[in-house]
Design an enzyme around this catalytic site. Structure first.
Site, PDB file in Angstrom:
ATOM      1  N   SER A  65     -14.605 -14.121 -18.993  1.00  0.00           N
ATOM      2  CA  SER A  65     -14.603 -12.665 -18.968  1.00  0.00           C
ATOM      3  C   SER A  65     -15.216 -12.123 -20.242  1.00  0.00           C
ATOM      4  O   SER A  65     -14.970 -12.641 -21.344  1.00  0.00           O
ATOM      5  CB  SER A  65     -13.178 -12.131 -18.824  1.00  0.00           C
ATOM      6  OG  SER A  65     -13.143 -10.725 -18.989  1.00  0.00           O
ATOM      7  N   LYS A  66     -16.029 -11.085 -20.100  1.00  0.00           N
ATOM      8  CA  LYS A  66     -16.621 -10.447 -21.272  1.00  0.00           C
ATOM      9  C   LYS A  66     -15.544  -9.875 -22.177  1.00  0.00           C
ATOM     10  O   LYS A  66     -15.764  -9.678 -23.370  1.00  0.00           O
ATOM     11  CB  LYS A  66     -17.588  -9.342 -20.842  1.00  0.00           C
ATOM     12  CG  LYS A  66     -18.810  -9.856 -20.082  1.00  0.00           C
ATOM     13  CD  LYS A  66     -19.720  -8.718 -19.663  1.00  0.00           C
ATOM     14  CE  LYS A  66     -20.919  -9.239 -18.884  1.00  0.00           C
ATOM     15  NZ  LYS A  66     -21.817  -8.154 -18.433  1.00  0.00           N
ATOM     16  N   ARG A  67     -14.370  -9.614 -21.611  1.00  0.00           N
ATOM     17  CA  ARG A  67     -13.278  -9.075 -22.411  1.00  0.00           C
ATOM     18  C   ARG A  67     -12.714 -10.115 -23.378  1.00  0.00           C
ATOM     19  O   ARG A  67     -11.974  -9.768 -24.308  1.00  0.00           O
ATOM     20  CB  ARG A  67     -12.160  -8.560 -21.497  1.00  0.00           C
ATOM     21  CG  ARG A  67     -12.584  -7.405 -20.598  1.00  0.00           C
ATOM     22  CD  ARG A  67     -11.395  -6.852 -19.817  1.00  0.00           C
ATOM     23  NE  ARG A  67     -11.794  -5.806 -18.891  1.00  0.00           N
ATOM     24  CZ  ARG A  67     -12.128  -6.010 -17.628  1.00  0.00           C
ATOM     25  NH1 ARG A  67     -12.120  -7.244 -17.148  1.00  0.00           N
ATOM     26  NH2 ARG A  67     -12.482  -5.007 -16.845  1.00  0.00           N
ATOM     27  N   GLN A  68     -13.053 -11.389 -23.137  1.00  0.00           N
ATOM     28  CA  GLN A  68     -12.563 -12.433 -24.047  1.00  0.00           C
ATOM     29  C   GLN A  68     -13.152 -12.252 -25.440  1.00  0.00           C
ATOM     30  O   GLN A  68     -12.554 -12.667 -26.425  1.00  0.00           O
ATOM     31  CB  GLN A  68     -12.918 -13.824 -23.513  1.00  0.00           C
ATOM     32  CG  GLN A  68     -12.144 -14.213 -22.260  1.00  0.00           C
ATOM     33  CD  GLN A  68     -12.593 -15.541 -21.700  1.00  0.00           C
ATOM     34  OE1 GLN A  68     -12.852 -15.660 -20.523  1.00  0.00           O
ATOM     35  NE2 GLN A  68     -12.689 -16.560 -22.535  1.00  0.00           N
TER      36      GLN A  68
END
Length: 569
Positions: A332-335
């Site tokens: 996830s890009k949120r990582q």
């Protein structure tokens, strides 16, 4: 440019002959995949016999004729020089590990077959664009060592390579589909579409367009256009989708008309949707093989319907399995820690990242640590690609980096860049604290790198406090040394004599032997205590590399200076 009528005529000649290829295609510069891998035109000729050769010569004459008239002639050969692949990210974010992996496999495939690697930016969703993302995606590909042959920065014969600069091409393509009845104008308002969606959800159905406007008669359409009513263009999905063979997932077929409404291909603002722009660009840029993520597998039948509507030959498809976290969850890009710039700033080498993301996947006879990009290209085998998701363990990255850093230090040309990088890091970290500028000399830094290779995982490790003694002189008092051994003066005198008597062999191995012999000349200081004494005197630290390595790193002159300074403090 080769006239389209001639291009189509030649393509039909080839596709009618190449019944051995999976997609019935041996068109103007593509390779077809069978269970035995990539077939070249030469192999096709051998299988098809003299009739195929003569027919290809006939088609070739048509191309030569067009070329002599000033047109662009594309070779009939499907040999490796004709392979063209593309990496087509959307600049709605920065390059992450999943995108790098897709780009890498495209690059490897192209270079394996002597082809071209194209970067195309699919920026038609203007509302989600991230400033500077387009430039930084290409910059990161350059940093990773997999630069595109054609791109927005470099240009090329099929540019522009940014979809927002190709709007006229998509609009013409959409109008061509409308003219032949394969697409139609849709005047449904956003409010109506929202009501359809809510109704479907209320009935526990998948939301889909009800194809209402495909049934408008020509007069109704003409009247609405004259009234300048807002509209989109939708593609008319057809039932009876033909199966296709994916290079990874084998035979596939998705009856999209049964589960989806007619998709929008041109929006109200004149921008295309992904499906239209993707197909139009791949055709006009003469892309021969599409290697992309498996999430697009289900859309391929829809794309093939578009190719059929345009009467274009489709490329070969290879859908790469997902790259997942080691626990099976999606990246996830949120990582935050999956973006390539993040790893670059931490000092990880591009070759370590490339090695890691291929090592956890497939496409090679065997996986092993330390594989270089050239070795990846040489060992890559598309028939070895599997459908299994690749599980990425980022905790292994330091080990990959340690191995590739060792390789860089061992290479004279690559070591030179490491020296420059380390000099820059040292100035940033210590700046004016460095009183002896000799520690910035290339020869000194090269010696440090050679001694520490295999021990450090990143070049920035050498800028950490643990290695500060290499760049800054420690402040150690005589009292601190006497707390370890009352023979401080005697030990230092013995070490100074040892160094002065050294002629040539100033290596860790030789010094270890000399230090062990020297300890026997002390009265009551054990070897371990003497090593602790010398480590503190030389580095100001209680732990670190062996004393012998410290001495070799610092050099005889600096060792003497530090010991005398400690004795006089």
């Amino acid at each position: 440019m080769l006239p389209y009528s001639i291009f189509l005529h030649i393509t039909r000649f080839c596709s009618s002959l190449c019944y051995y290829s999976v997609l019935k295609r041996c068109n103007l510069c593509t390779c077809a995949r069978s269970g035995k891998g990539i077939w070249t035109t030469k192999e096709h000729r051998r299988r098809l016999g003299s009739e195929a050769s003569s027919t290809r010569r006939e088609a070739g004459d048509a191309i030569d004729s067009a070329g002599s008239a000033g047109g662009y002639a594309r070779s009939l050969s499907t040999n490796s020089r004709d392979v063209r692949v593309r990496f087509a990210p959307s600049p709605t974010g920065f390059l992450h590990l999943g995108g790098l992996r897709t780009a890498l496999y495209n690059y490897i495939f192209a270079k394996k077959h002597g082809g071209r690697f194209v970067l195309r930016l699919e920026d038609t969703d203007q509302s989600r664009l991230v400033p500077e993302a387009a430039d930084r995606i290409e910059d990161m590909l350059e940093w990773a060592g997999i630069p595109p042959d054609e791109s927005p920065h470099k240009g090329g014969p099929f540019g522009p390579y940014q979809q927002s600069q190709r709007l006229e091409l998509y609009q013409e393509a959409a109008q061509a589909l409308v003219a032949k009845g394969a697409a139609y104008y849709c005047f449904c308002s956003p409010q109506r579409l929202e009501l359809l969606k809510k109704e479907a959800i209320r009935n526990r159905q998948t939301p889909r367009y009800d194809n209402r406007c495909r049934h408008l008669d020509p007069d109704q359409v003409k009247e609405k256009l004259m009234q300048k009513q807002p509209h989109v263009i939708r593609f008319r999905l057809q039932e009876g989708v033909e199966p296709f063979q994916d290079m990874v997932f084998g035979w596939n077929r998705h009856e999209v008309a049964a589960v989806e409404g007619d998709p929008v291909i041109l929006k109200t603002d004149g921008f295309p949707t992904y499906h239209l722009a993707n197909v139009v660009d791949d055709h006009h840029m003469m892309i021969t093989h599409i290697l992309r993520g498996t999430e697009w597998l289900i859309s391929t039948s829809k794309h093939l319907l578009l190719y059929k509507a345009f009467n274009w030959e489709p490329p070969s498809f290879a859908h790469l399995p997902l790259l997942l976290n080691k626990d099976g969850s999606k990246l996830s890009k949120r990582q935050g820690d999956i973006f390539i710039e993040h790893f670059a700033k931490l000092g990880y080498l591009p070759e370590a990242l490339l090695d890691m993301i291929t090592n956890c996947g497939s496409g090679f006879v065997q996986n092993r640590l330390g594989r270089t990009l050239d070795e990846m290209i040489a060992e890559f085998d598309a028939t070895k690609l599997t459908t299994h998701s690749a599980l990425l363990d980022l905790e292994k990255l330091p080990e990959f980096n340690r191995i590739h850093l060792f390789q860089r230090i061992s290479d004279d040309d690559k070591q030179h860049k490491l020296v420059k990088d380390l000099q820059s890091y040292l100035m940033q970290a210590y700046g004016e604290q460095i009183h002896d500028k000799d520690v910035l000399d290339s020869e000194y830094i090269e010696r440090i790198l050679q001694l520490r290779k295999g021990h450090i995982t990143c070049i920035q490790d050498l800028v950490s406090p643990s290695y500060s003694y290499l760049w800054l002189r420690p402040c150690v008092s005589r009292e601190q040394l006497q707390d370890i051994s009352v023979e401080a003066e005697s030990i230092i005198t013995l070490i100074l004599e040892l160094i002065q008597n050294q002629t040539a062999d100033f290596s860790p191995e030789h010094l270890n032997l000399e230090l062990k012999a020297l300890q026997k000349r002390t009265k009551e200081t054990k070897y371990s205590a003497m090593m602790k004494f010398l480590r503190l005197a030389l580095s100001g630290q209680k732990q670190g590399p062996s004393v012998a390595e410290m001495m070799v790193s610092l050099g005889p002159k600096e060792v003497c200076h530090r010991l005398q300074r400690a004795l006089n403090s």
